[in-house]
Each structure stands twice: as C-alpha cells, then as structure tokens.
Design a protein around this motif. Sequence first.
Motif, PDB file in Angstrom:
ATOM      1  N   LEU A   1     -37.463  34.831   5.313  1.00 61.59           N
ATOM      2  CA  LEU A   1     -36.890  35.228   4.025  1.00 61.59           C
ATOM      3  C   LEU A   1     -35.680  34.410   3.590  1.00 61.59           C
ATOM      4  O   LEU A   1     -35.296  34.460   2.429  1.00 61.59           O
ATOM      5  CB  LEU A   1     -36.489  36.714   4.077  1.00 61.59           C
ATOM      6  CG  LEU A   1     -37.584  37.703   4.480  1.00 61.59           C
ATOM      7  CD1 LEU A   1     -37.011  39.089   4.630  1.00 61.59           C
ATOM      8  CD2 LEU A   1     -38.703  37.695   3.459  1.00 61.59           C
ATOM      9  N   GLY A   2     -35.028  33.722   4.526  1.00 60.11           N
ATOM     10  CA  GLY A   2     -33.879  32.907   4.148  1.00 60.11           C
ATOM     11  C   GLY A   2     -32.589  33.707   4.043  1.00 60.11           C
ATOM     12  O   GLY A   2     -32.385  34.694   4.747  1.00 60.11           O
ATOM     13  N   LEU A   3     -31.731  33.279   3.120  1.00 67.84           N
ATOM     14  CA  LEU A   3     -30.360  33.806   3.056  1.00 67.84           C
ATOM     15  C   LEU A   3     -30.228  35.316   2.824  1.00 67.84           C
ATOM     16  O   LEU A   3     -29.208  35.880   3.223  1.00 67.84           O
ATOM     17  CB  LEU A   3     -29.575  33.069   1.973  1.00 67.84           C
ATOM     18  CG  LEU A   3     -29.046  31.692   2.362  1.00 67.84           C
ATOM     19  CD1 LEU A   3     -28.265  31.094   1.217  1.00 67.84           C
ATOM     20  CD2 LEU A   3     -28.163  31.779   3.588  1.00 67.84           C
ATOM     21  N   PRO A   4     -31.167  36.002   2.146  1.00 70.04           N
ATOM     22  CA  PRO A   4     -30.970  37.452   1.982  1.00 70.04           C
ATOM     23  C   PRO A   4     -30.752  38.172   3.317  1.00 70.04           C
ATOM     24  O   PRO A   4     -30.173  39.255   3.350  1.00 70.04           O
ATOM     25  CB  PRO A   4     -32.268  37.915   1.306  1.00 70.04           C
ATOM     26  CG  PRO A   4     -32.702  36.745   0.525  1.00 70.04           C
ATOM     27  CD  PRO A   4     -32.319  35.545   1.366  1.00 70.04           C
ATOM     28  N   THR A   5     -31.201  37.557   4.423  1.00 73.67           N
ATOM     29  CA  THR A   5     -30.983  38.170   5.734  1.00 73.67           C
ATOM     30  C   THR A   5     -29.497  38.396   6.018  1.00 73.67           C
ATOM     31  O   THR A   5     -29.126  39.253   6.800  1.00 73.67           O
ATOM     32  CB  THR A   5     -31.588  37.271   6.819  1.00 73.67           C
ATOM     33  OG1 THR A   5     -32.897  36.912   6.418  1.00 73.67           O
ATOM     34  CG2 THR A   5     -31.654  37.970   8.146  1.00 73.67           C
ATOM     35  N   PHE A   6     -28.627  37.590   5.391  1.00 80.17           N
ATOM     36  CA  PHE A   6     -27.184  37.753   5.609  1.00 80.17           C
ATOM     37  C   PHE A   6     -26.722  39.167   5.274  1.00 80.17           C
ATOM     38  O   PHE A   6     -25.708  39.618   5.769  1.00 80.17           O
ATOM     39  CB  PHE A   6     -26.390  36.747   4.749  1.00 80.17           C
ATOM     40  CG  PHE A   6     -26.279  35.381   5.377  1.00 80.17           C
ATOM     41  CD1 PHE A   6     -27.408  34.604   5.547  1.00 80.17           C
ATOM     42  CD2 PHE A   6     -25.064  34.890   5.791  1.00 80.17           C
ATOM     43  CE1 PHE A   6     -27.319  33.344   6.130  1.00 80.17           C
ATOM     44  CE2 PHE A   6     -24.969  33.629   6.367  1.00 80.17           C
ATOM     45  CZ  PHE A   6     -26.093  32.854   6.535  1.00 80.17           C
ATOM     46  N   HIS A   7     -27.481  39.860   4.423  1.00 75.22           N
ATOM     47  CA  HIS A   7     -27.088  41.230   4.078  1.00 75.22           C
ATOM     48  C   HIS A   7     -26.996  42.124   5.289  1.00 75.22           C
ATOM     49  O   HIS A   7     -26.234  43.079   5.287  1.00 75.22           O
ATOM     50  CB  HIS A   7     -28.089  41.834   3.092  1.00 75.22           C
ATOM     51  CG  HIS A   7     -28.026  41.197   1.739  1.00 75.22           C
ATOM     52  ND1 HIS A   7     -26.835  40.936   1.118  1.00 75.22           N
ATOM     53  CD2 HIS A   7     -29.000  40.778   0.913  1.00 75.22           C
ATOM     54  CE1 HIS A   7     -27.093  40.373  -0.047  1.00 75.22           C
ATOM     55  NE2 HIS A   7     -28.393  40.263  -0.190  1.00 75.22           N
TER      56      HIS A   7
ATOM     57  N   ASN B   1     -30.434  32.246  -2.094  1.00 72.85           N
ATOM     58  CA  ASN B   1     -29.330  33.061  -2.559  1.00 72.85           C
ATOM     59  C   ASN B   1     -29.400  34.436  -1.917  1.00 72.85           C
ATOM     60  O   ASN B   1     -30.464  35.034  -1.849  1.00 72.85           O
ATOM     61  CB  ASN B   1     -29.381  33.221  -4.088  1.00 72.85           C
ATOM     62  CG  ASN B   1     -28.991  31.936  -4.776  1.00 72.85           C
ATOM     63  OD1 ASN B   1     -27.853  31.488  -4.667  1.00 72.85           O
ATOM     64  ND2 ASN B   1     -29.949  31.322  -5.452  1.00 72.85           N
ATOM     65  N   ALA B   2     -28.238  34.911  -1.467  1.00 64.09           N
ATOM     66  CA  ALA B   2     -28.234  36.202  -0.787  1.00 64.09           C
ATOM     67  C   ALA B   2     -28.573  37.326  -1.770  1.00 64.09           C
ATOM     68  O   ALA B   2     -29.322  38.240  -1.467  1.00 64.09           O
ATOM     69  CB  ALA B   2     -26.884  36.445  -0.131  1.00 64.09           C
TER      70      ALA B   2
ATOM     71  N   GLY C   1     -27.249  49.120   3.123  1.00 60.60           N
ATOM     72  CA  GLY C   1     -25.794  49.096   3.285  1.00 60.60           C
ATOM     73  C   GLY C   1     -25.216  50.455   3.605  1.00 60.60           C
ATOM     74  O   GLY C   1     -24.264  50.565   4.365  1.00 60.60           O
ATOM     75  N   PHE C   2     -25.783  51.513   3.015  1.00 59.41           N
ATOM     76  CA  PHE C   2     -25.188  52.821   3.259  1.00 59.41           C
ATOM     77  C   PHE C   2     -25.957  53.579   4.330  1.00 59.41           C
ATOM     78  O   PHE C   2     -25.469  53.764   5.444  1.00 59.41           O
ATOM     79  CB  PHE C   2     -25.109  53.616   1.953  1.00 59.41           C
ATOM     80  CG  PHE C   2     -24.439  54.948   2.132  1.00 59.41           C
ATOM     81  CD1 PHE C   2     -23.122  55.020   2.554  1.00 59.41           C
ATOM     82  CD2 PHE C   2     -25.121  56.116   1.901  1.00 59.41           C
ATOM     83  CE1 PHE C   2     -22.496  56.239   2.746  1.00 59.41           C
ATOM     84  CE2 PHE C   2     -24.514  57.345   2.080  1.00 59.41           C
ATOM     85  CZ  PHE C   2     -23.194  57.400   2.503  1.00 59.41           C
ATOM     86  N   VAL C   3     -27.193  53.961   4.040  1.00 62.17           N
ATOM     87  CA  VAL C   3     -27.880  54.878   4.948  1.00 62.17           C
ATOM     88  C   VAL C   3     -28.191  54.238   6.294  1.00 62.17           C
ATOM     89  O   VAL C   3     -27.775  54.712   7.353  1.00 62.17           O
ATOM     90  CB  VAL C   3     -29.179  55.411   4.306  1.00 62.17           C
ATOM     91  CG1 VAL C   3     -29.914  56.286   5.282  1.00 62.17           C
ATOM     92  CG2 VAL C   3     -28.852  56.173   3.052  1.00 62.17           C
TER      93      VAL C   3
END
Lengths: 570, 103
Positions: A77-83, A239-240, A264-266
């Motif tokens: 998936l690339g950079l979105p993994t940084f999330h 792009n993230a 991010g939350f749950v």
Amino acid sequence: MSSDTLIDANWLDYLLVAIYFGFVLGIGVMARRSVSDSIDFFLSGRSLPAWVTGLAFISANLGAVEIMGMSANGAQLGLPTFHYFWVGAVPAMLFLGVVMMPFYYGSKVRSVPEFMFRRFGTGAHLVNAISFAVAQLLIAGVNLALLAGIVRALLGWPIWVSLIVAGAVVLSYITLGGLSAAIYNEVLQFFVIVASLLPLTLIGLNRVGGWDGLTDKISAASAGASSASDAPPAAQQLNAWPGQALSGFDSPLLSVVGIVFGLGFVLSFGYWTTNFVEVQRAMASDSISAARKTPIIGAFPKMFVPFIVIVPGMVSAVLVAEMIELKDGGSPAGGASGDVTYNDALLLLMRDVLPNGLLGLAIAGLLAAFMAGMAANISAFNTVFSYDLWQRYIRKDHSDDYYLRIGRLATVGATVIAIFTAQIALGYDNVMNYLQTLFGFFNAPLFATFILGMFWKRMTPTAGWVGLVAGTLSAIAVDRTAAAGVFELSGQGVAFLAASVAFVVDIVLSVVVSLVTKPKPAEELRGLVYSETPREDRTDPNEASYPWYRRTAPLAGIALAMVVVLNFAF
Amino acid sequence: MSTTSETDGRSKKAGLFDIRNIIGALMALYGVILALAGLLGEHEPEKTGGVNANLWTGLALLVVGLGFFAWARLRPIVVPPDVDRADDDPTRPAPQRKRPPAH
C-alpha cells in the motif's frame, strides 16, 4: 543462487546469530542465579529508569506485527501505512501515559482480567479472561508462522516441519529462562533490530537511487501495471493522506474518518491502553512519574520506526523481481510459505541487498523479535489460564506448586495449539489484515468497557460483561458479513469498520444496561474510577521538582507536536 | 537517572551488569566482527550498490557500543546496599525462584 534455500547464509551469519543467543541465554542464567546485586536491582520490580522501560515498551511491540506486517503493508500500500504509527500508535501512547497509567500503577493490577474483576466482578472477568486467552493463542500463531517462515527461508524445510521446529525453539527459550530477564532482552533486541534494519533501509534506498528513485519507480510500476494488478494508484501509495488504499473507502472524506476513528481511536487506543504485554513494562519503573513517562519516551523512537520498516517494504516492491511480479498481479513461487506473498517483502529484500555478515545480524534481529513476541503471548496466556481461569473457577485453594505445574502444562499446550493457529495466519497473504481483524474482535470492545468504566462510576457489573460480549459478537458479525461478500472494502477497511461497530455497540449497550441495573458502591471504586480516586493517588509528589524535560506533560506535548509535523510532511 | 546522589559506604556500582554495559558489549562485538568481515571478506558490491556495508555498519556499531560504555562510566548506576531479591514475575513461566522470607 547456489543453493535451494531462500536465504543463503554462511558461517559468519550463523556466528552472529549464535552470539546473540549466547547473550540472551547468558543473561537468563545470570538472572536466575542472581550472581550480582545489580541484576537483582534491575529485575526487582519498580526500580528501572524511564529510558529503559520506554525502550522495552516499544520493543515488546516491535515483533511480528511491526516488522513483517508493516513491511508487507508498505510493499502493498505504500505510505498510508505510516498511519499505523503516527495516527495509530503515538496519540494512544501519549494518552496511556498522561491519563491511564496512574490507575494501573496505583492499583498494581498485573493483568487486564484482574482490573476487570476489581471494577466489575465475576461476569466481566470471566468473559474477558476467556477472550484474552483465545486472543493470545491466535496472536502466538501469527508470531510462530513468521518464525517458521524464517526457519524455512534459511534451511529450506517444509512449512509444517519448520512450524514444529520453531515451536520447539520457543519452548526451550521459555524453559531455559530467556524470559526471566525479559526487560534486559527487550532493550538488547531493540538495538539489534535497529542495527540491522537501518543499514537494510539505507542500502535499499541506495540501490533504487534514493528517495526520488523510489518514488519514480513506484510511479512507473503503477503506470505500467497489468490489468491483473490490484495495487493502488501511485498517488495513493505516495501520500499518507487521505489513505483510501488503507481504509478501502473510495471517498477521501470517509477514508479520513475511517482512519481517524477506526484506526486512530478505537483500534489503537484499544490496543495500546489495554495491552498488558506492554503495559507491564511500565509497571517496572521506579515511580509513578517514570511509569507515566514510559510510553511517552517510547513514542519518540516509535515515530521513526516506520522509516526502517515501511520504507524497506516499499523498496522491496520495486527492487525484488518476485515482489514486482506479485504487485503486477502475478503469483511467483518461492516465498517463505510456498508462493510469494507480501509478507516476504523484507526477507526477499534482505536476500537481494545484504552481504553475508549484515545478513546474519538481520536474521538474529528477526528471530529474536518473533521468538520474544511469541514467548510473551504464551506467558500471558499461561498467567490468565492458570490464575484467572483455573484457580478462580475450576480448582480453588491448591498449593502454589500445583498452579506452577498447571502453568507449565499450559505453556506446552499453548505452544502446540499455536502450531495450529499458525495455519490460520498462513492463510492471509498480508498478515496485517489478520492482526487488525483480531484486534477489532478483542481490543475494541475491551477499550470501550475500560474507558466507560474508568470515567463513569454509575456503570454496573452487568453492563461490564454484556458490553464485552455484544461488542465482540458484533465485530465478528461485521467481519463474517464482509467475508460472505455482502459488502466489500479493500485494505484494512473491514477491520476498521468491525472495530468501530464493536466500540459503538459496546458503549450503547453498556449505558442502557447500566441505567436499569444496580451499580457498585462508590467506596469500592477508589483507584479504579477517575472521580473516586483522590488526586494524590494519581500524581507523583516529586514531579514538580524535575526540570521540564523530565516532566510528563511537556514531553507529551513535544511528542504530539512532532507527530503533527510528520503528518503534514508526508 | 534516579540513582546519582547518595553514595554511602555499602552501596556499589552496577558495573558489568549495568544494562548499558551489556548493550555496549554486544554492539561493540558485532561492530568488530562486521568491520573485520568488511575488511577481509568478500565485499559483494553487486548487492549493496558499491558500498562496503559490513565495514561501515561495523564501524558505526563500534562507535555506538563505545558510547554506551562511556555513558555507563560517566553516570554509573549505584545499587542500594539492601536490594530486594527480584520477585518472581507470576506472568512469566521461567523456572521459579521462591522469594526468601522478609527480613
């Protein structure tokens, strides 16, 4: 390649691996015989400085999930993994340190079920103990599957032989006392992993022509992709935000909401704030202030870990022949579990760019991480099984020796079961999808019950177990509905959705049930509920005398600012 | 660090078993082996893109290792004279050690 194994290791590599295990077992032996006061000092609870517990905290998590799962995700998936790091870990770690740690440190609970028992009584305790034990067995299977993958890559054995051998290795590591000095080992492991992954990243980037070379190659691969390829477009990989590839939502707005709320939350708050495999590291620190700083200090290296696990995955996807073919829709043979999958991204990159020597260092780091990870799962299972389940519900009032024997049997039993749960993990070609699904089942409802029970003293014992059961069942329902093909979300979107549903169902049901059942008396809730815990129980009297860089709140503020900057930069 | 001030007669430094010395020893040992491999062994430039990766990683690890030794020397950890024996962590199935009776 000259041999038929995936990785061609020589004596130099095995020497480096052997040195590492010599250190680990040596420390274990010293710890058990306590040859030195200082070892006792380091091992006796509540004596360690915050930088040591902070690194152990990160290292306890830097296992299969991080290294293989995140590099697989990076390749796919690339950079979105940084999330997973900047949205899915750091904020939750800061929250854990600032808000929740005082309760854990102050109440001295040693496991999640123990907290559940004191807050809600038997019902919630039993539900939670069973679901925790099952979750540990399933996650141990993930670690074992990855460990067996390395054994297979090194020695070329069939996967089931590798699984049994890897299981035997973990069992001997546990019985030889490798766990008795767990914090020493975890800090060592952190440095070995960084020492092997940092050169891997730098050499990999060097081979593809630096960061610019990497982005050019990803764009080119995406532009020339065959119709069979299901890789996301290059713009999404580079792009993230908004991260549609990760969440599976087509709409950018929904995607951002899904990532921020679901991941991010749950998921992340659920994972980090209720995961006692990690929280226990903080309990070993020397004061409530150091315990609160443990996850916050851990947040700083955590911010930069993605650069040495995700970037190599992305490099692997444009440099390694098999990975290029896989991403283009092909199904090349020869990975760690038969066919090449994204889980092999890191191993294949190691094969292609690391000279013998560095290769051994990398193998030592990976073996150490998966072994320690699985050993931690198994020992967590063992505690909950022998003390929370067996002792409380099946055979009360036997001798300590009796429960120790039960514990040893549970250790062996758990290892055998993990060989079977590893088969489930092997069925997923990106192990991260599987793990996030599991976290959605188990951690999301747990977090909902925890957070509500901690801040709402009206919440009743009945609501405790009803919420947990309903939350887990609704997450499983969402997952099965998606698996049956009723709706479709790619990436980890299903896991995010299941987790969010579980959280909402748990909260709503808990509130409704609480309003019609009888709460616990307020005096039993001291140290367990925010409003019933006096301020002096929650703070360290010495905190105000420290310089600013050793106080909890300013450190957390700096970490938060840094992570916001990183989010904007990528 | 919480252990800098009080140094009464019976307390002593953590010395060899200070965790920083153990990290330093492992890193320095790896550093020396990799640097020697880089100097004496095959260099395999086709894998790394021309860099002698073993040598440079080895040197970097040596520096890190020596850095940990220096840190442990400059800010030694002082072990209090009367350390509680480590309690067995009931969450860990390693061979058990009974805690001696309280003194």
